[in-house]
Design an enzyme around this catalytic site. Structure first.
Site, short mmCIF file in Angstrom:
data_model
loop_
_atom_site.label_atom_id
_atom_site.label_comp_id
_atom_site.label_asym_id
_atom_site.label_seq_id
_atom_site.Cartn_x
_atom_site.Cartn_y
_atom_site.Cartn_z
N HIS A 118 39.96 38.25 39.46
CA HIS A 118 39.22 37.21 38.75
C HIS A 118 37.92 36.85 39.45
O HIS A 118 37.82 36.85 40.67
CB HIS A 118 40.10 35.96 38.60
CG HIS A 118 40.55 35.40 39.91
ND1 HIS A 118 39.82 34.46 40.61
CD2 HIS A 118 41.65 35.65 40.66
CE1 HIS A 118 40.46 34.15 41.73
NE2 HIS A 118 41.57 34.85 41.78
N ASP A 119 36.91 36.58 38.64
CA ASP A 119 35.62 36.06 39.10
C ASP A 119 34.83 37.05 39.96
O ASP A 119 33.89 36.65 40.65
CB ASP A 119 35.79 34.74 39.87
CG ASP A 119 36.47 33.68 39.02
OD1 ASP A 119 35.81 33.12 38.13
OD2 ASP A 119 37.67 33.42 39.24
N GLY A 136 39.68 38.01 44.60
CA GLY A 136 38.86 37.18 43.72
C GLY A 136 37.51 36.80 44.30
O GLY A 136 37.30 36.83 45.52
#
Length: 264
Positions: A118-119, A136
């Protein structure tokens, strides 16, 4: 061409010439643009935004929710740029509310069993070899090559045109234009082969090499090295990119091989 054994949510937005093979599952909030091929047994979940002429090979999972206990169901995306290839069993997670989107740029090759969490923001023209893992909140510049089994710690930043050797553990930021290897991860030279392939001149390559000698080879501490580079090298895009990267590093940059841990 959509095979009848695929499941596509009726509200997914699929361009007319996308090829979808059998046993694909595509959820509701998905956009897939022209010319893309989706191999069998791929799962594309809510939040996926897939560009033109991409190829996604069997077993990949795109835009699953983050593996982050702080995630609270916010509507986020996982975006894949045009002409990018995602090989077998790659996983790309959508973002949290930190950046609201996970991004893989254009013309990338993400090889089998890699994971992009994520991200993460990945630039254009990157190559990640098999089983590369990004935790992340990682930023990866353009034209970065990560060899097989590289693992990158969360919040790290990897500069453009960097090459990281196979099996490396990346705990610190890796500046642009360099080769990184060994344990702990260290500067082992500049990525001269990659730079030549991408049209960098001999003068530019020599400039990069000279700057990194000051930063990593001559046993200067970081503050002194930056002062020397700024004072003795005329401003250029290359010089300024290196200086800006090092000065803006939150996790600290990797060390030069042979330098004491305290030097950087």
């Amino acid at each position: 061409m959509i095979q009848p054994l695929a499941y596509i949510h009726p509200q997914a937005k699929i361009a007319g010439n996308v090829v979808i093979e059998p046993f694909v599952t595509i959820h509701k909030d998905v956009v897939i643009e022209e010319g893309t091929w989706i191999g069998s047994n791929v799962t594309i979940m809510d939040g996926a935004r897939i560009g033109k002429n991409c190829r996604i090979f069997p077993g990949a999972v795109i835009s699953a929710i983050p593996q982050d206990l702080k995630f609270d169901g916010e509507e986020t995306t996982a975006e894949i740029g045009d002409n990018t290839t995602i090989r077998e069993c790659v996983t790309v997670n959508r973002a949290t509310k930190d950046k609201w989107k996970t991004v893989i740029g254009k013309n990338c090759l993400i090889q089998a069993y890699s994971h992009i969490a994520h991200d993460c923001i990945v630039g254009d023209n990157c190559i990640f070899s098999n089983s590369t893992t990004l935790a992340g909140h990682i930023i990866v510049g353009d034209y970065v090559v990560l060899a097989g089994l590289v693992a990158v710690h969360q919040f790290c930043h990897i500069g453009s045109h960097a090459f990281i050797a196979g099996g490396s553990l990346v705990r610190k930021d890796v500046p642009p234009f360099v080769k990184a290897a060994r344990e702990p991860l260290s500067y082992v030279g500049i990525n001269s082969v990659g730079l030549r392939r991408r049209g960098f001149s001999s003068n530019q390559i020599n400039e990069i090499q000279d700057i990194y000698r000051v930063l990593f080879v001559k046993n200067n501490n970081l503050t002194k090295a930056l002062d020397i580079i700024e004072a003795e090298y005329k401003p250029t895009e290359i010089r300024d990119e290196i200086l800006d990267f090092v000065r803006s590093s939150n996790r600290g940059v990797m060390k030069g091989f042979g330098q004491s841990k305290g030097m950087l």
